[in-house]
Design an enzyme around this catalytic site. Structure first.
Site, PDB file in Angstrom:
ATOM      1  N   ASP A  82     -29.805  22.459 -17.665  1.00  0.00           N
ATOM      2  CA  ASP A  82     -28.346  22.350 -17.679  1.00  0.00           C
ATOM      3  C   ASP A  82     -27.940  21.192 -18.594  1.00  0.00           C
ATOM      4  OD1 ASP A  82     -25.741  22.889 -16.901  1.00  0.00           O
ATOM      5  OD2 ASP A  82     -25.870  21.749 -15.023  1.00  0.00           O
ATOM      6  N   GLY A 182     -17.129  17.799 -11.112  1.00  0.00           N
ATOM      7  CA  GLY A 182     -16.940  16.796 -10.063  1.00  0.00           C
ATOM      8  C   GLY A 182     -15.795  17.120  -9.122  1.00  0.00           C
ATOM      9  N   HIS A 209     -18.320  26.141 -15.608  1.00  0.00           N
ATOM     10  CA  HIS A 209     -18.812  24.835 -15.156  1.00  0.00           C
ATOM     11  C   HIS A 209     -17.757  24.201 -14.264  1.00  0.00           C
ATOM     12  CE1 HIS A 209     -22.474  23.965 -17.646  1.00  0.00           C
ATOM     13  NE2 HIS A 209     -22.093  25.158 -18.081  1.00  0.00           N
ATOM     14  N   GLY A 211     -17.704  24.187 -10.726  1.00  0.00           N
ATOM     15  CA  GLY A 211     -17.321  25.136  -9.672  1.00  0.00           C
ATOM     16  C   GLY A 211     -16.756  24.467  -8.425  1.00  0.00           C
TER      17      GLY A 211
HETATM   18  P1  13P Z   1     -19.470  20.617 -10.116  1.00  0.00           P
HETATM   19  O1  13P Z   1     -20.283  19.407  -9.833  1.00  0.00           O
HETATM   20  O2  13P Z   1     -18.007  20.330 -10.328  1.00  0.00           O
HETATM   21  O3  13P Z   1     -19.692  21.696  -9.087  1.00  0.00           O
HETATM   22  O4  13P Z   1     -19.963  21.196 -11.529  1.00  0.00           O
HETATM   23  C1  13P Z   1     -21.321  21.455 -11.714  1.00  0.00           C
HETATM   24  C2  13P Z   1     -21.610  21.827 -13.128  1.00  0.00           C
HETATM   25  O5  13P Z   1     -20.779  22.315 -13.849  1.00  0.00           O
HETATM   26  C3  13P Z   1     -22.980  21.563 -13.619  1.00  0.00           C
HETATM   27  O6  13P Z   1     -23.165  21.947 -14.938  1.00  0.00           O
END
Ligand code: 13P
Length: 400
Positions: A82, A182, A209, A211
């Site tokens: 990622d 976040g 991204h 979520g």
């Molecule tokens: P969140 O931490 O907001 O769920 O996003 C995770 C993410 O997009 C990792 O690439």
């Protein structure tokens, strides 16, 4: 052997109107929880390892655990880098066992993003590994309050997305349509019309991204408009944090294991909730039936030498291990000497490739060609070479 081709997995999701979770793991309890939820829901899943999290764990060790657990799973699993920042990181990830990589040059100009993505795609596709690109900019930082990282969100433009995909050849695209990484305050303004336009223009699995914090209804609308992979981390991390704080209150003298009591179960519940909401629950069998299994190839060379002593052979093998182990798609280089005297072949190379695609890429790689022509072939005229595709991993299957 439930590791499957990530591109096949995502195309299945895109075709059938659901999304697979790409859950970032930062520890063994995360790994256990994500896979336990997948097994419980019969859901395909993507284990994500984010470069920005490497301060929390050793990438190589975590990859060994992730791969072992994925091969033992009965649900389809992919392992994904990622937010990889460079070609070197993408190569390292593939060599450690990732079968999907993200190249994130989204903070760069369009041309610089295209150029960096192109070089990662060329390398990764040479290893049979699909690539996720990102266009537009999703602000925020995983695991933190989004408002502490206010970098401006840059929305993805459909026409630019078409040019980016055509020029780079990415297999799926992370879009910026209003989410942030976040914790959010309130509901974000999601641009569904923009997402629909990108989906109609590209016809490619799209990735969301950030979520964490979206409503079930928003997820359903996002998925209806082409989102086939949802990256999710902060909420799972926060569930664990809450549980640890409760444990600390209840057992103030407790050590690590007391603090971790119930953490895996709580994280698994949150992951399972997502799998139900995103429609990936119950899809494991369908994905397994329609996805190519992801298995390594063993490149085997057995040889005898002439005109050199053992010390020279060992030096040649050491040099080979150094040169070859860093080439794209090479998982492991084992050099050996026959245990018993009088064996038909005295020496061996066992070189594990990430996939069948690596056979040709490796053969043509200039560093391999130079090593083979200058150091190996001149002393090893008597040799055989065979590539074997893996057709099972009995140890993993027996332990399942
Ligand atoms: P969140 O931490 O907001 O769920 O996003 C995770 C993410 O997009 C990792 O690439």
């Amino acid at each position: 052997m439930a590791l499957v081709n990530m591109s096949d997995m995502l195309r299945h999701a895109h075709r059938n109107g659901y999304a697979v979770g790409g859950f970032d793991m930062v520890s063994l309890p995360f790994l256990d929880a994500i896979l336990a939820a997948g097994e419980r829901c019969r859901s395909p899943v993507i284990l994500s390892l984010a470069e920005s999290h490497f301060e929390h764990f050793d990438f190589e060790t975590a990859m060994a655990a992730a791969e072992r657990a994925a091969r033992r799973a009965s649900i389809p699993v992919a392992i994904h880098l990622d937010h990889g920042g460079s070609l070197d990181m993408a190569t390292r990830a593939i060599n450690l066992g990732c079968n999907g990589v993200m190249v994130d040059a989204s903070e760069e100009s369009f041309e610089a993003n295209v150029a960096r993505t192109q070089e990662v795609v060329a390398m990764a596709h040479g290893c049979g590994v699909p690539v996720e690109g990102e266009l537009g900019y999703v602000a925020g930082a995983e695991g933190d309050d989004a408002e502490k990282h206010p970098g401006a969100v840059r929305y993805t433009a459909p026409e630019e997305a078409r040019e980016y995909v055509e020029r780079t050849g990415v297999d799926c695209l992370a879009v910026s349509i209003g989410t942030v990484h976040g914790r959010m305050r309130g509901q974000p303004q999601l641009d569904f019309d923009r997402l629909a336009a990108i989906n109609n223009t590209l016809g490619l699995p799209l990735v969301l991204h950030g979520g964490t914090g979206l409503s079930d209804e928003s997820f359903h609308r996002l998925i209806r408009n082409g989102i086939a992979k949802i990256n999710y981390y902060t909420a799972v991390n926060d569930v664990a944090g809450r549980r640890i704080r409760a444990n600390a209150e209840n057992t103030p003298d407790g050590g690590y294991t007391a603090m971790m009591h119930g953490v895996r179960g709580a994280m698994a519940d949150e992951v399972a909730r997502c799998m139900e909401c995103w429609g990936s629950a119950g899809r494991a069998e369908g994905v397994l039936a329609e996805s190519r299994p992801w298995h390594p190839v063993e490149h085997v060379i057995l040889y005898n030498v002439s005109g050199v002593d053992d010390a020279r052979v060992e030096a040649m093998m050491a040099r080979g291990r150094q040169v070859l182990a860093g080439l794209p798609g090479v998982r492991r280089v084992f050099t050996g000497r026959a245990v018993k005297d009088g064996a038909q072949y005295r020496f061996s190379w066992l070189i594990e490739f990430a996939s069948e695609a690596v056979i040709e890429t490796y053969k043509a790689h200039p560093e391999h060609v130079a090593f083979a022509n200058e150091h190996f072939r001149p002393v090893a005229g008597d040799r055989i070479s065979i590539d074997f595709a893996g057709i099972g991993d009995d140890v993993a299957e027996a332990r399942r």
